[in-house]
Design a protein around this motif. Structure first.
Motif, PDB file in Angstrom:
ATOM      1  N   PRO B 104      96.335 -91.862   5.342  1.00 52.62           N
ATOM      2  CA  PRO B 104      95.599 -90.908   4.499  1.00 52.62           C
ATOM      3  C   PRO B 104      94.146 -91.306   4.290  1.00 52.62           C
ATOM      4  N   LEU B 105      93.897 -92.604   4.278  1.00 44.58           N
ATOM      5  CA  LEU B 105      92.555 -93.107   4.025  1.00 44.58           C
ATOM      6  C   LEU B 105      91.535 -92.495   4.989  1.00 44.58           C
ATOM      7  N   GLY B 106      91.757 -92.697   6.273  1.00 45.16           N
ATOM      8  CA  GLY B 106      90.819 -92.210   7.269  1.00 45.16           C
ATOM      9  C   GLY B 106      90.743 -90.695   7.285  1.00 45.16           C
ATOM     10  N   ALA B 107      91.897 -90.023   7.085  1.00 48.26           N
ATOM     11  CA  ALA B 107      91.949 -88.564   7.190  1.00 48.26           C
ATOM     12  C   ALA B 107      91.128 -87.886   6.106  1.00 48.26           C
ATOM     13  N   VAL B 108      91.341 -88.290   4.863  1.00 55.54           N
ATOM     14  CA  VAL B 108      90.665 -87.640   3.742  1.00 55.54           C
ATOM     15  C   VAL B 108      89.148 -87.812   3.846  1.00 55.54           C
ATOM     16  N   LEU B 112      86.363 -84.403   4.922  1.00 57.18           N
ATOM     17  CA  LEU B 112      85.327 -83.918   4.021  1.00 57.18           C
ATOM     18  C   LEU B 112      83.936 -84.140   4.618  1.00 57.18           C
ATOM     19  N   ILE B 113      83.728 -85.305   5.200  1.00 57.43           N
ATOM     20  CA  ILE B 113      82.440 -85.601   5.828  1.00 57.43           C
ATOM     21  C   ILE B 113      82.118 -84.586   6.912  1.00 57.43           C
ATOM     22  N   GLY B 114      83.125 -84.269   7.726  1.00 56.07           N
ATOM     23  CA  GLY B 114      82.923 -83.333   8.826  1.00 56.07           C
ATOM     24  C   GLY B 114      82.562 -81.938   8.341  1.00 56.07           C
ATOM     25  N   PHE B 115      83.249 -81.474   7.289  1.00 55.51           N
ATOM     26  CA  PHE B 115      82.945 -80.143   6.763  1.00 55.51           C
ATOM     27  C   PHE B 115      81.525 -80.087   6.206  1.00 55.51           C
ATOM     28  N   VAL B 132      79.037 -90.952  13.227  1.00 56.46           N
ATOM     29  CA  VAL B 132      80.262 -90.724  13.985  1.00 56.46           C
ATOM     30  C   VAL B 132      80.090 -91.233  15.416  1.00 56.46           C
ATOM     31  N   ASP B 133      78.932 -90.917  16.007  1.00 62.23           N
ATOM     32  CA  ASP B 133      78.648 -91.392  17.361  1.00 62.23           C
ATOM     33  C   ASP B 133      78.691 -92.912  17.428  1.00 62.23           C
ATOM     34  N   ALA B 134      78.090 -93.546  16.410  1.00 62.73           N
ATOM     35  CA  ALA B 134      78.037 -95.011  16.407  1.00 62.73           C
ATOM     36  C   ALA B 134      79.445 -95.590  16.345  1.00 62.73           C
ATOM     37  N   GLN B 135      80.283 -94.996  15.468  1.00 66.12           N
ATOM     38  CA  GLN B 135      81.659 -95.487  15.369  1.00 66.12           C
ATOM     39  C   GLN B 135      82.448 -95.154  16.636  1.00 66.12           C
ATOM     40  N   TRP B 167      88.672 -92.532  10.994  1.00 67.38           N
ATOM     41  CA  TRP B 167      87.892 -91.646  10.117  1.00 67.38           C
ATOM     42  C   TRP B 167      86.934 -90.794  10.927  1.00 67.38           C
ATOM     43  N   GLU B 168      86.356 -91.395  11.990  1.00 65.16           N
ATOM     44  CA  GLU B 168      85.310 -90.680  12.725  1.00 65.16           C
ATOM     45  C   GLU B 168      85.896 -89.526  13.527  1.00 65.16           C
TER      46      GLU B 168
END
Lengths: 312, 297
Positions: B104-108, B112-115, B132-135, B167-168
Motif C-alpha cells: 500500500p505504501l508505494g501505491a498510495v 496521488l503524485i501521478g494525478f 519518476v524518470d530518475a527512479q 511508487w514511481e
C-alpha cells in the motif's frame, strides 16, 4: 511552426535525460562516499592506520569531497571508472570483458519473450473467456509467479540433473546459453502475454473497432489494421522496459547459472565491496534505462497521433 | 461460465454478484490459500513444532514424512538438522509481513503524485516526471543492492527499501491514465459543472483507473515478495539465523541433488502466494473495472 515545436520537444527530452543521468551519478557519488571510508570498509577492521592512509592516498580518497566530485564527473565523461579495489585492473576493461555475455543472454531472452508472449496474449484476448484465454493466462500467471531463481533451479533440476540434456553452469558452448535464456525469456514472456491480453482486450471495446465490425470489415483486417498498431503502442513500453532492464534482469539468472556477465559481476562486487565496479555498473544500468526510455518516448510520439495532440 | 436464465436471478447477479458466476475454483483456492497465509502471519508461530534455529545434527537432511522420513519432521530437515516445516512457518511470516506493509505504501503515494502531475501540468508535471524518470532509470534491484552494500544490512533498512518499491510506476500509470481521462467527454463535462481538484480525481478519474490499479497492486504484491526473496537468495537480504523464503532456497540449492525438499517447499510457498494474489487481482478487476465488466457482458 510544427517543426520548431517538435525540435524543442526533442531538445527538452534529451536535456532531461542527460539531467537525469547527472542527477543519478551525483546521488551515486554522494551515497557511496557518505556511507563511510571505502578504505576502511575494504580493509579488515584491525588494519594498521598507516595501511588505511596509504590505501586512501592511492585511490584519491583524501581530497576534499568537492574536488573528488569534479574529478569523478570528469572521469565519467571519459568512461574512466578507476580501477578495481580487488585486482587493480581498470574497471572499464573489466566491464567490457563481461558485457558481451550479458548482451548475448539479454537479447536471447527478449527474442524468446516476444515470440512466445505476444502471440499468446493476442490469442487469449481474441478468445476472451474461452479455453485459450483461460489456459494461456493461467499458464502465464503461473509462470510469472515463479521467482526467476527458483525457476532456474527447477529448470536445472529437470534438464541437467534428471534428463542430463544441458549443462547447468558456465558459458563454453551455445548449449550453456539455453537454460539461462529460458529462465529469463519465459518469465518475460508471461509478463508480455498478460500485458498484450489486457491491451488488446481494451482496444477491442473501442468504438472504432465496433464501427469497423459494423461495416463488415473482415476479422483479419481488423486485427492487422486496427488492433495491432494500437496494441503495439501499448506494448512498446513493456518491451522497452525489458531492454532497459537487461543488466538487472541478469543479476539473479547469471548468479544461478554462473554465467560470466555483468549481473554476476555486480553481485560479487557488492559482496566484496569493490566500490569502483559497483559504481560503474550502477551508472551503466541507469544509462541503459535512460536511453531506452528516451527512444520509447520518441517512438510513442511518432507512432501515436493522439499523444501529439494531447500534449500540445 | 454458467448462464442464468431466470430474469430475477440474473438481475441480482448483475446488480451485486457479477463475479459470483466467475468465482471459479481457482479463485476459491487462491482465497483459501491467502486465508491460510493470513493465519500463518497471525498465529503460525504457535503451531511450529520446533524453534526455527534449533539444530539437530543427528537428523541432518532427513526426508519429509511422505518421502521415507518420519512424522517428527513432517517436511524433513536441512543441512543442520533444523526442521523445515518450522523454518517455513517463520519464513512465510517474514515474507508476508514485508509485502503487506510494502504494497500500500508505494501505491498510495504514487497514485496521488501521478494525478497531481496530470492535473496541474506545467512545472509540477515536469518535476514529477523528472523524479519518476530518475527512479525509473535505476532498476530497483540495483538501488536495493547498492544501498544494502554501502549502508550495511539491517532489518529496518531492508523494510524501508522494500516498502518504497514501485511508487514511481504508480505515479507514471496514474499520470498517463489521468491525462487521457482528462481528455474524455465525461470528465470534461464534469469540469464544466465545476468539479475540480481532488474531488474530480476521487469521483471521476479513480473509478476508471481502479481496475488497472488493482491489477498493478497484485503484481506489486508478488514482486515485493520476489524482491525480498531474491535479495535473500543472493545472500544480501535477511541474514541467517533469520529464516526467509529466499535464503532457504539459496541454502537448499546447494543440496538440490540429495535433499530437494530444502529448496522446493519454500519455493512452492512463494509461487502459491504470488499466484493467488494475481488470480484474485484478476477476479477483482473483472468485478470493479466498468469497462472489463462491459466486455464480459
Amino acid at each position: 511552426m510544427m517543426r520548431s515545436k517538435l525540435f524543442s520537444y526533442i531538445l527538452r527530452k534529451v536535456f532531461r535525460a542527460v539531467f537525469t543521468l547527472l542527477l543519478l551519478s551525483t546521488l551515486v557519488f554522494f551515497a557511496l562516499r557518505l556511507s563511510g571510508n571505502p578504505a576502511r570498509i575494504l580493509l579488515s577492521p584491525d588494519a594498521p592506520p598507516e595501511m588505511v592512509a596509504a590505501y586512501a592516498e592511492r585511490y584519491g580518497l583524501n581530497a576534499p569531497l568537492a574536488e573528488q566530485y569534479v574529478l569523478y564527473l570528469r572521469n565519467l565523461l571519459s568512461a574512466d571508472f578507476g580501477s578495481s579495489y580487488i585486482n587493480s585492473k581498470p574497471v572499464a576493461a573489466i566491464i567490457i570483458d563481461r558485457l558481451p555475455a550479458t548482451l548475448e543472454l539479454g537479447l536471447s531472452g527478449i527474442v524468446l519473450a516476444i515470440f512466445i508472449g505476444i502471440p499468446l496474449g493476442l490469442m487469449a484476448a481474441l478468445d476472451r473467456s474461452g479455453p485459450i484465454d483461460k489456459y494461456a493466462m493461467t499458464l502465464a500467471t503461473l509462470v510469472y509467479s515463479v521467482p526467476s531463481f527458483f525457476f532456474g533451479v527447477l529448470l536445472m533440476l529437470l534438464f541437467s540433473v534428471a534428463l542430463r540434456w544441458l549443462p547447468s553452469s558456465g558459458s563454453d558452448t551455445w548449449r550453456n546459453l539455453i537454460l539461462p535464456a529460458m529462465t529469463l525469456g519465459i518469465g518475460n514472456a508471461a509478463l508480455l502475454a498478460r500485458f498484450t491480453r489486457s491491451a488488446v482486450a481494451e482496444i477491442m471495446q473501442q468504438p472504432y473497432i465496433l464501427a469497423a465490425r459494423a461495416r463488415g470489415t473482415p476479422r483479419s483486417r481488423i486485427i492487422v489494421h486496427y488492433l495491432l498498431p494500437n496494441a503495439g503502442i501499448a506494448l512498446l513500453t513493456v518491451i522497452g522496459l525489458m531492454i532497459g532492464t537487461t543488466i538487472v534482469g541478469a543479476i539473479v539468472t547469471e548468479t544461478v547459472f554462473a554465467w560470466p556477465g555483468l549481473g554476476s559481476l555486480f553481485v560479487s562486487s557488492v559482496s566484496s565491496r569493490d566500490i569502483p565496479v559497483v559504481q560503474a555498473i550502477v551508472i551503466l544500468s541507469a544509462a541503459t534505462m535512460v536511453t531506452t526510455n528516451l527512444t520509447v518516448d520518441f517512438l510513442y510520439r511518432v507512432a501515436d497521433p493522439r499523444i501529439r495532440t494531447a500534449q500540445r | 461460465m454458467a448462464r442464468i436464465d431466470n430474469p430475477i436471478l440474473s438481475l441480482r447477479v448483475r446488480a451485486f454478484g457479477r463475479s459470483v458466476a466467475r468465482w471459479d475454483t481457482a479463485i476459491t483456492l487462491s482465497t483459501l490459500w491467502l486465508a491460510v497465509c493470513v493465519f500463518i502471519l497471525l498465529f503460525g508461530v504457535e503451531f511450529a513444532p520446533y524453534r526455527p534455529t534449533s539444530i539437530d545434527l543427528t537428523h541432518r537432511l532427513a526426508p519429509p514424512a511422505f518421502a521415507g522420513g518420519t512424522w517428527s519432521h513432517f517436511l524433513g530437515t536441512d543441512d543442520l538438522g533444523r526442521d523445515v516445516l518450522s523454518r517455513l512457518i517463520y519464513a512465510t511470516r517474514i515474507s508476508l509481513l514485508v509485502a503487506v506493509i510494502g504494497v500500500p505504501l508505494g501505491a498510495v503515494i504514487g497514485a496521488l503524485i501521478g494525478f497531481l502531475a496530470a492535473y496541474m501540468r506545467g512545472l509540477v508535471d515536469e518535476t514529477v516526471t523528472m523524479l519518476v524518470d530518475a527512479q525509473a532509470a535505476l532498476p530497483y534491484m540495483i538501488v536495493a543492492l547498492s544501498v544494502i552494500a554501502f549502508l550495511g544490512n539491517n532489518v529496518v533498512l531492508l523494510m524501508i527499501i522494500i516498502g518504497s518499491y514501485g511508487w514511481e510506476r504508480y505515479a507514471r500509470l496514474s499520470r498517463s491514465l489521468s491525462m487521457s481521462l482528462l481528455e474524455r467527454g465525461f470528465v470534461v463535462a464534469a469540469q464544466t459543472y465545476g468539479v475540480s481538484g481532488v474531488p474530480l480525481f476521487v469521483r471521476h478519474i479513480l473509478p476508471n483507473a481502479l481496475g488497472i490499479f488493482f491489477v498493478n497492486m497484485t503484481i506489486t504484491f508478488a514482486e515485493i515478495m520476489l524482491l525480498e526473496s531474491s535479495l535473500s537468495f543472493l545472500g544480501l537480504g535477511f541474514q541467517p539465523p533469520v529464516a526467509s523464503l529466499g535464503n532457504m532456497i539459496g541454502l537448499g540449492r546447494e543440496y538440490m541433488l540429495s535433499a530437494w525438499w530444502v529448496a522446493v517447499f519454500p519455493g512452492t510457498v512463494i509461487c502459491l502466494t504470488a499466484l493467488s494474489a494475481s488470480l484474485i487481482g484478476d477476479g477483482l478487476r473483472d468485478r470493479f473495472d466498468p469497462s472489463a465488466r462491459e466486455a464480459a457482458r
